[in-house]
Design a protein around this motif. Sequence first.
Motif, PDB file in Angstrom:
ATOM      1  N   ILE A   1       0.867  -1.176   0.000  1.00  0.00           N
ATOM      2  CA  ILE A   1       0.000   0.000   0.000  1.00  0.00           C
ATOM      3  C   ILE A   1       0.904   1.226   0.000  1.00  0.00           C
ATOM      4  CG2 ILE A   1      -1.761   1.309   1.243  1.00  0.00           C
ATOM      5  CD1 ILE A   1      -2.769  -1.297   2.397  1.00  0.00           C
ATOM      6  N   VAL A   2       0.644   2.146  -0.945  1.00  0.00           N
ATOM      7  CA  VAL A   2       1.516   3.323  -1.048  1.00  0.00           C
ATOM      8  C   VAL A   2       0.671   4.572  -1.247  1.00  0.00           C
ATOM      9  CG1 VAL A   2       3.486   2.057  -1.993  1.00  0.00           C
ATOM     10  CG2 VAL A   2       1.752   2.982  -3.538  1.00  0.00           C
ATOM     11  N   PRO A   3       1.155   5.736  -0.758  1.00  0.00           N
ATOM     12  CA  PRO A   3       0.475   7.002  -1.037  1.00  0.00           C
ATOM     13  C   PRO A   3       0.775   7.421  -2.473  1.00  0.00           C
ATOM     14  CG  PRO A   3       2.423   7.394   0.296  1.00  0.00           C
ATOM     15  CD  PRO A   3       2.284   5.916   0.162  1.00  0.00           C
ATOM     16  N   VAL A   4      -0.236   7.864  -3.159  1.00  0.00           N
ATOM     17  CA  VAL A   4      -0.056   8.197  -4.584  1.00  0.00           C
ATOM     18  C   VAL A   4      -0.236   9.682  -4.858  1.00  0.00           C
ATOM     19  CG1 VAL A   4      -0.683   5.896  -5.380  1.00  0.00           C
ATOM     20  CG2 VAL A   4      -2.473   7.619  -5.059  1.00  0.00           C
ATOM     21  N   THR A   5      -0.735  10.443  -3.885  1.00  0.00           N
ATOM     22  CA  THR A   5      -0.907  11.882  -4.093  1.00  0.00           C
ATOM     23  C   THR A   5       0.137  12.638  -3.283  1.00  0.00           C
ATOM     24  OG1 THR A   5      -2.442  12.228  -2.263  1.00  0.00           O
ATOM     25  CG2 THR A   5      -3.391  11.545  -4.389  1.00  0.00           C
ATOM     26  N   GLU A   6       0.389  13.858  -3.729  1.00  0.00           N
ATOM     27  CA  GLU A   6       1.369  14.691  -3.042  1.00  0.00           C
ATOM     28  C   GLU A   6       0.929  15.004  -1.622  1.00  0.00           C
ATOM     29  OE1 GLU A   6       2.527  19.212  -3.698  1.00  0.00           O
ATOM     30  OE2 GLU A   6       3.406  17.946  -5.260  1.00  0.00           O
ATOM     31  N   ARG A   7      -0.364  15.236  -1.421  1.00  0.00           N
ATOM     32  CA  ARG A   7      -0.887  15.566  -0.097  1.00  0.00           C
ATOM     33  C   ARG A   7      -0.692  14.402   0.873  1.00  0.00           C
ATOM     34  NH1 ARG A   7      -6.886  17.702  -0.038  1.00  0.00           N
ATOM     35  NH2 ARG A   7      -7.247  15.594  -0.845  1.00  0.00           N
ATOM     36  N   ALA A   8      -0.946  13.181   0.419  1.00  0.00           N
ATOM     37  CA  ALA A   8      -0.780  12.007   1.277  1.00  0.00           C
ATOM     38  C   ALA A   8       0.685  11.792   1.628  1.00  0.00           C
ATOM     39  CB  ALA A   8      -1.337  10.762   0.585  1.00  0.00           C
ATOM     40  N   ARG A   9       1.573  12.012   0.643  1.00  0.00           N
ATOM     41  CA  ARG A   9       2.992  11.838   0.920  1.00  0.00           C
ATOM     42  C   ARG A   9       3.511  12.889   1.907  1.00  0.00           C
ATOM     43  NH1 ARG A   9       4.987  10.539  -5.289  1.00  0.00           N
ATOM     44  NH2 ARG A   9       4.126   8.396  -5.373  1.00  0.00           N
ATOM     45  N   LEU A  10       3.036  14.128   1.760  1.00  0.00           N
ATOM     46  CA  LEU A  10       3.437  15.178   2.702  1.00  0.00           C
ATOM     47  C   LEU A  10       2.925  14.877   4.112  1.00  0.00           C
ATOM     48  CD1 LEU A  10       2.953  18.452   0.595  1.00  0.00           C
ATOM     49  CD2 LEU A  10       5.110  17.477   1.441  1.00  0.00           C
ATOM     50  N   PHE A  11       1.702  14.360   4.213  1.00  0.00           N
ATOM     51  CA  PHE A  11       1.151  14.010   5.538  1.00  0.00           C
ATOM     52  C   PHE A  11       2.005  12.933   6.193  1.00  0.00           C
ATOM     53  CE2 PHE A  11      -1.575  11.302   8.191  1.00  0.00           C
ATOM     54  CZ  PHE A  11      -2.010  12.250   9.119  1.00  0.00           C
ATOM     55  N   ASP A  12       2.359  11.900   5.416  1.00  0.00           N
ATOM     56  CA  ASP A  12       3.194  10.834   5.978  1.00  0.00           C
ATOM     57  C   ASP A  12       4.588  11.340   6.335  1.00  0.00           C
ATOM     58  OD1 ASP A  12       1.092   9.176   5.658  1.00  0.00           O
ATOM     59  OD2 ASP A  12       2.171   7.622   4.551  1.00  0.00           O
ATOM     60  N   ALA A  13       5.138  12.261   5.534  1.00  0.00           N
ATOM     61  CA  ALA A  13       6.487  12.751   5.781  1.00  0.00           C
ATOM     62  C   ALA A  13       6.538  13.731   6.948  1.00  0.00           C
ATOM     63  CB  ALA A  13       7.041  13.413   4.521  1.00  0.00           C
ATOM     64  N   LEU A  14       5.558  14.643   7.016  1.00  0.00           N
ATOM     65  CA  LEU A  14       5.629  15.729   7.994  1.00  0.00           C
ATOM     66  C   LEU A  14       4.852  15.465   9.277  1.00  0.00           C
ATOM     67  CD1 LEU A  14       5.271  18.784   5.562  1.00  0.00           C
ATOM     68  CD2 LEU A  14       7.361  17.708   6.433  1.00  0.00           C
ATOM     69  N   VAL A  15       3.906  14.545   9.246  1.00  0.00           N
ATOM     70  CA  VAL A  15       3.095  14.261  10.431  1.00  0.00           C
ATOM     71  C   VAL A  15       3.359  12.861  10.967  1.00  0.00           C
ATOM     72  CG1 VAL A  15       0.755  14.095  11.364  1.00  0.00           C
ATOM     73  CG2 VAL A  15       1.296  15.875   9.680  1.00  0.00           C
ATOM     74  N   VAL A  16       3.243  11.866  10.092  1.00  0.00           N
ATOM     75  CA  VAL A  16       3.389  10.487  10.560  1.00  0.00           C
ATOM     76  C   VAL A  16       4.822  10.198  11.021  1.00  0.00           C
ATOM     77  CG1 VAL A  16       3.218   8.054   9.927  1.00  0.00           C
ATOM     78  CG2 VAL A  16       1.504   9.691   9.105  1.00  0.00           C
ATOM     79  N   THR A  17       5.811  10.707  10.300  1.00  0.00           N
ATOM     80  CA  THR A  17       7.209  10.439  10.677  1.00  0.00           C
ATOM     81  C   THR A  17       7.558  10.982  12.063  1.00  0.00           C
ATOM     82  OG1 THR A  17       7.935  10.328   8.384  1.00  0.00           O
ATOM     83  CG2 THR A  17       9.624  10.782  10.054  1.00  0.00           C
ATOM     84  N   PRO A  18       7.238  12.266  12.390  1.00  0.00           N
ATOM     85  CA  PRO A  18       7.499  12.729  13.773  1.00  0.00           C
ATOM     86  C   PRO A  18       6.741  11.916  14.822  1.00  0.00           C
ATOM     87  CG  PRO A  18       7.140  14.597  12.326  1.00  0.00           C
ATOM     88  CD  PRO A  18       6.780  13.380  11.539  1.00  0.00           C
ATOM     89  N   ILE A  19       5.491  11.536  14.503  1.00  0.00           N
ATOM     90  CA  ILE A  19       4.725  10.725  15.448  1.00  0.00           C
ATOM     91  C   ILE A  19       5.378   9.355  15.623  1.00  0.00           C
ATOM     92  CG2 ILE A  19       2.530   9.510  15.786  1.00  0.00           C
ATOM     93  CD1 ILE A  19       1.114  11.917  14.600  1.00  0.00           C
TER      94      ILE A  19
END
Length: 350
Positions: A81-99
């Motif tokens: 399962i992978v994020p395919v939109t820029e918004r989803a990738r930014l959420f995973d990079a900037l929110v999910v990663t710090p969490i």
Amino acid sequence: MQRRLRVMSSPPGVLRQKSQLSAWSQFGIRMGLLLVLLAFIIAVHWIERDSFRDNLDGEMSFADIIYFTMISATTTGYGDIVPVTERARLFDALVVTPIRIFFILILAGTAYTFVIKRTWNNWLMQRLQKTLTGHIIVAGFGNSGSEAVGELIQRGFDPRRMVVIDQSNPALERAEALGCMVMQADATRDSTMEAVRVSEARAVIVSAGRDDTSILICLTARHLASAVPISVVVRAGDNEFPAKAAGATTVINPVSFAGLLLAGSTEGAGIADYMADLASASGRVRLHEREIEPFEVGKALKDAAVGVGLRILRGTQSIGWWEPEAVRLEAGDRIIEIIPDHLFPRVPTV
């Protein structure tokens, strides 16, 4: 149960207060915070489910969202399962990663606090208990008990060789902060006194706050350790004899002692000051009891080698310096003398 001195410092003007939360409450808060953060990520991923692609069946179900959230939060990732939109990738990079980093810190800290640290400390204490000897046991860490511990530390006794028993957690924390070993238990029970190896102790100090409890603790300690000196604090004069009968080597009545100081002060302020000077580690002189040296046998008490001799303890006799028997010391005599502070023997710290 820690025994090392914990030095606590804080910037000027900053108040410190011990947390009122129990260990399990803190654990529950940490786990609750983790669940809230996971729920937040799941909710965002579900709302943005069209921004993800499932390479297996092409559809994103709620189970797929939970699965993707978990493998993302744990840094596993299988690529199914992978994020395919820029918004989803930014959420995973900037929110999910710090969490994700926050998860690791919380889980590692929780594992250390509740598993590794406790297991290690318990192992150390069990190992120490098996070899504990020559220590001082303090049963009760109220006003009198804490003053006694402070005085012993001032006299040079290593706080790591003192065991404080009390049922009050705040009292034990104060003792632990001084560097003492502590045990939260009922000192009247045989199992407690056996756990702190009372038979191997150097001395026992009992100040439970209640005379009946103090006398019962004394009874417990005495029947387990017939030769260990036991000092007991009682507050009622008519309890001094029961305390002696329970096996106390020394019975101290702070009320009576205060009365002696007050009475002495009527003859002059210097008398009360000098008595306090004799009793305190911060005074210029000390009262000292010791067995005489072989070369002192046959000498008079007034010719004591170190200080000014006051009394001879010979068996059950107590001989004053003015009495005829004081002109000759005998083998096995113990004497009480006044010596200057700088000559006072320091307590071994080993």
